[in-house]
Scaffold this motif. Structure first.
Motif, mmCIF file in Angstrom:
data_model
loop_
_atom_site.group_PDB
_atom_site.id
_atom_site.type_symbol
_atom_site.label_atom_id
_atom_site.label_comp_id
_atom_site.label_asym_id
_atom_site.label_seq_id
_atom_site.Cartn_x
_atom_site.Cartn_y
_atom_site.Cartn_z
ATOM 1 N N GLY A 279 0.808 -1.207 0.000
ATOM 2 C CA GLY A 279 0.000 0.000 0.000
ATOM 3 C C GLY A 279 0.844 1.261 0.000
ATOM 4 N N ALA A 280 1.937 1.251 0.757
ATOM 5 C CA ALA A 280 2.782 2.442 0.841
ATOM 6 C C ALA A 280 3.570 2.674 -0.435
ATOM 7 N N ARG A 281 3.839 1.623 -1.206
ATOM 8 C CA ARG A 281 4.638 1.748 -2.422
ATOM 9 C C ARG A 281 3.800 2.099 -3.636
ATOM 10 N N ARG A 282 2.471 2.087 -3.498
ATOM 11 C CA ARG A 282 1.620 2.404 -4.638
ATOM 12 C C ARG A 282 1.816 3.846 -5.075
ATOM 13 N N ARG A 283 1.742 4.057 -6.360
ATOM 14 C CA ARG A 283 1.804 5.414 -6.877
ATOM 15 C C ARG A 283 0.546 6.162 -6.451
ATOM 16 N N HIS A 284 0.690 7.406 -6.000
ATOM 17 C CA HIS A 284 -0.411 8.222 -5.487
ATOM 18 C C HIS A 284 -1.018 7.627 -4.229
ATOM 19 N N ALA A 285 -0.293 6.751 -3.529
ATOM 20 C CA ALA A 285 -0.854 6.115 -2.334
ATOM 21 C C ALA A 285 -1.148 7.155 -1.268
ATOM 22 N N ALA A 286 -2.291 6.963 -0.575
ATOM 23 C CA ALA A 286 -2.641 7.848 0.536
ATOM 24 C C ALA A 286 -1.852 7.454 1.767
ATOM 25 N N GLY A 287 -1.602 8.439 2.654
ATOM 26 C CA GLY A 287 -0.948 8.131 3.909
ATOM 27 C C GLY A 287 0.562 8.289 3.818
ATOM 28 N N PRO A 288 1.261 7.952 4.901
ATOM 29 C CA PRO A 288 2.709 8.155 4.965
ATOM 30 C C PRO A 288 3.459 7.262 3.990
ATOM 31 N N ARG A 289 4.686 7.683 3.669
ATOM 32 C CA ARG A 289 5.546 6.885 2.815
ATOM 33 C C ARG A 289 6.108 5.693 3.581
ATOM 34 N N LEU A 290 6.742 4.786 2.818
ATOM 35 C CA LEU A 290 7.220 3.527 3.390
ATOM 36 C C LEU A 290 8.230 3.749 4.499
ATOM 37 N N ARG A 291 9.123 4.750 4.355
ATOM 38 C CA ARG A 291 10.133 4.987 5.384
ATOM 39 C C ARG A 291 9.505 5.359 6.720
ATOM 40 N N VAL A 292 8.391 6.109 6.657
ATOM 41 C CA VAL A 292 7.707 6.513 7.884
ATOM 42 C C VAL A 292 7.062 5.301 8.561
ATOM 43 N N LEU A 293 6.628 4.322 7.759
ATOM 44 C CA LEU A 293 5.931 3.151 8.290
ATOM 45 C C LEU A 293 6.877 2.028 8.707
ATOM 46 N N ALA A 294 8.176 2.251 8.573
ATOM 47 C CA ALA A 294 9.138 1.187 8.895
ATOM 48 C C ALA A 294 9.029 0.752 10.348
ATOM 49 N N GLY A 295 8.848 1.706 11.268
ATOM 50 C CA GLY A 295 8.761 1.369 12.691
ATOM 51 C C GLY A 295 7.620 0.424 13.008
ATOM 52 N N PRO A 296 6.360 0.736 12.613
ATOM 53 C CA PRO A 296 5.254 -0.191 12.864
ATOM 54 C C PRO A 296 5.466 -1.557 12.223
ATOM 55 N N CYS A 297 6.040 -1.579 11.018
ATOM 56 C CA CYS A 297 6.285 -2.862 10.354
ATOM 57 C C CYS A 297 7.294 -3.708 11.134
ATOM 58 N N VAL A 298 8.340 -3.074 11.639
ATOM 59 C CA VAL A 298 9.349 -3.805 12.421
ATOM 60 C C VAL A 298 8.723 -4.374 13.695
ATOM 61 N N LEU A 299 7.867 -3.597 14.357
ATOM 62 C CA LEU A 299 7.192 -4.100 15.552
ATOM 63 C C LEU A 299 6.313 -5.302 15.233
ATOM 64 N N SER A 300 5.608 -5.256 14.096
ATOM 65 C CA SER A 300 4.766 -6.381 13.703
ATOM 66 C C SER A 300 5.586 -7.632 13.453
ATOM 67 N N VAL A 301 6.707 -7.475 12.744
ATOM 68 C CA VAL A 301 7.584 -8.619 12.487
ATOM 69 C C VAL A 301 8.137 -9.170 13.801
ATOM 70 N N LEU A 302 8.557 -8.293 14.701
ATOM 71 C CA LEU A 302 9.078 -8.732 15.997
ATOM 72 C C LEU A 302 8.014 -9.503 16.768
ATOM 73 N N GLY A 303 6.780 -9.013 16.748
ATOM 74 C CA GLY A 303 5.698 -9.716 17.432
ATOM 75 C C GLY A 303 5.491 -11.110 16.885
ATOM 76 N N MET A 304 5.509 -11.248 15.550
ATOM 77 C CA MET A 304 5.335 -12.567 14.942
ATOM 78 C C MET A 304 6.494 -13.501 15.274
ATOM 79 N N VAL A 305 7.710 -12.968 15.316
ATOM 80 C CA VAL A 305 8.869 -13.790 15.664
ATOM 81 C C VAL A 305 8.749 -14.300 17.097
ATOM 82 N N LEU A 306 8.310 -13.445 18.001
ATOM 83 C CA LEU A 306 8.145 -13.869 19.391
ATOM 84 C C LEU A 306 7.074 -14.955 19.526
ATOM 85 N N VAL A 307 5.970 -14.799 18.765
ATOM 86 C CA VAL A 307 4.925 -15.836 18.767
ATOM 87 C C VAL A 307 5.514 -17.171 18.319
ATOM 88 N N ALA A 308 6.287 -17.150 17.238
ATOM 89 C CA ALA A 308 6.843 -18.385 16.694
ATOM 90 C C ALA A 308 7.863 -19.013 17.643
#
Length: 332
Positions: A130-159
Motif C-alpha cells: 500500500g505504501a509503495r503504490r503510486r499516489h498512495a494515501a498516507g505516509p511513505r514507506l520509510r515513515v511506516l518502517a517502525g510499525p512494520c518492524v514491531l509487527s515482524v518482531l511480534g510474529m517472531v516472538l509468537v513463533a
C-alpha cells in the motif's frame, strides 16, 4: 490484480484526510475477531482434510450469500460486467478456497508456530504494498518502517514461544518443509487478495461493501461446487457425528468468518488507506491467539505477552501516522 486507482477518491484528493478512520479501524478489529475463528477449524475437525474443510465451508458461504442476495439479485448484479465477475472469481480463489486449503495444510504439516510466523507477515506485506503504490494515501514507506518492524518482531516472538513449547498439530515445525511451503503460499495468496480486493472496492465505489462481500461468496460457492466431486471421491468413511460436526462448524465459519467478517473487512478497506488496512490484519492473529488460549485453557506466557504488546503497538503507531493533521505524506 490489475486495477486503476480511482482519481476522485477522498484519499487521492487529500492524502492527509481519512474520513471515518475510527469506524474503519473498528471494522478491521471486528473482521480480525471473526477471522481468528478460522485457526480453530483444523483442530476441531482433525478427521477431515484441508480440501474437504474448505469445500464444506465455502459451499455454506455460497448458499448463505445467495439466500441473502436472492430478493434483490437483479439490482445487486446490474452494475457488474465481465471484468467484475472475473475479478470476483479470482479474488474468491485467492482469499477463500486457496488460502484456506494452504492454511489448514500448513497447520497440519508444520504446526501453528511456523504458520503463525509466515502467514502473520501478511500485514507487513500489505502495508508495504500500500505504501509503495503510486499516489498512495498516507505516509511513505520509510515513515511506516517502525510499525512494520514491531509487527515482524511480534510474529517472531509468537513463533519462538510456540516452537519452544512444541505446540501445533504437525509436531516439529522446522522439519516440515511442505508445511512451510504451504504457509508461504497462504501468505502470498491472502496478500494478493487483500491488495486486489481493496483496489476493486476503490475502483467501483457504486457497489456497496456488503454486496461485494456477498457476491464474492456466490463466486466462492460456485468454485466450491466444482470441487465437490473431488472431495466426495477422496472422502474416507466417517461416522454421522463427524459429518454433523463438519456441517455445523462449516456453517458457523461461513456465517461469522465469511459473510459477517468479510463485510467488516470490506468496510475497513473502503474507509482506510491500504497501508493502514494492511495493519488491521494483525488482529486476526491476536484473536487467533486469544481463542487458542481459551481452547487450551491457559494464560499467555511472557513471550506471548511481549508479542501481543508488539503487535498492538505496531497497529496503534500505524494508525497514529495516518491520523488527520499528521505530517505530510512526503515527509520522512
Amino acid at each position: 490484480m490489475p486495477a486503476t486507482f480511482h482519481p476522485m477518491s477522498p484519499s487521492a484528493a487529500n492524502p492527509n484526510a481519512h474520513p471515518g478512520l475510527a469506524r474503519g479501524v473498528a471494522s478491521g478489529v471486528a473482521a480480525g475477531a471473526l477471522w481468528g475463528l478460522v485457526f480453530l477449524a483444523p483442530q476441531l475437525l482433525p478427521d477431515f482434510g484441508p480440501l474437504q474443510q474448505s469445500v464444506a465451508r465455502y459451499l455454506a458461504y455460497g448458499l448463505l450469500a445467495l439466500a441473502l442476495l436472492a430478493p434483490r439479485w437483479r439490482r445487486a448484479t446490474a452494475p457488474l460486467g465481465a471484468p467484475e465477475w472475473r475479478a470476483l472469481v479470482v479474488l474468491s480463489l485467492l482469499g477463500n478456497l486457496l488460502y484456506f486449503v494452504l492454511l489448514a495444510s500448513a497447520i497440519h504439516a508444520a504446526g501453528g508456530a511456523a504458520t503463525a510466523l509466515i502467514v502473520g507477515l501478511v500485514p507487513v506485506v500489505v502495508t508495504v504494498a500500500g505504501a509503495r503504490r503510486r499516489h498512495a494515501a498516507g505516509p511513505r514507506l520509510r515513515v511506516l518502517a517502525g510499525p512494520c518492524v514491531l509487527s515482524v518482531l511480534g510474529m517472531v516472538l509468537v513463533a519462538i514461544d510456540a516452537v519452544r513449547a512444541g505446540r501445533g498439530l504437525g509436531g516439529d515445525a522446522a522439519s516440515s518443509v511442505g508445511g512451510l511451503v504451504c504457509a508461504v503460499g497462504a501468505l502470498v495468496s491472502w496478500s494478493a487478495y487483500s491488495v486486489g480486493n481493496a483496489r476493486w472496492l476503490e475502483r467501483r465505489p457504486d457497489i456497496s461493501s456488503r454486496d461485494w462481500s456477498l457476491l464474492t461468496g456466490v463466486a466462492t460457492g460456485g468454485l466450491a461446487l466444482l470441487l465437490l466431486p473431488l472431495t466426495l471421491w477422496s472422502a474416507t468413511t466417517h461416522g454421522s457425528s463427524a459429518w454433523l460436526r463438519l456441517l455445523a462448524i462449516s456453517g458457523a465459519l461461513a456465517l461469522f468468518a465469511s459473510v459477517i467478517g468479510n463485510a467488516f473487512w470490506n468496510a475497513a478497506s473502503r474507509r482506510l488507506p491500504l497501508s493502514l488496512a494492511g495493519q488491521m490484519i494483525v488482529f486476526e492473529t491476536l484473536f487467533a491467539l486469544l481463542y487458542g488460549f481459551l481452547w487450551e485453557w491457559r494464560l499467555p506466557g511472557l513471550l506471548e505477552l511481549a508479542a501481543i504488546a508488539c503487535l498492538l503497538a505496531g497497529v496503534l503507531w500505524c494508525a497514529a501516522l495516518h491520523a488527520p493533521g499528521d505530517r505530510p505524506a512526503h515527509a520522512g
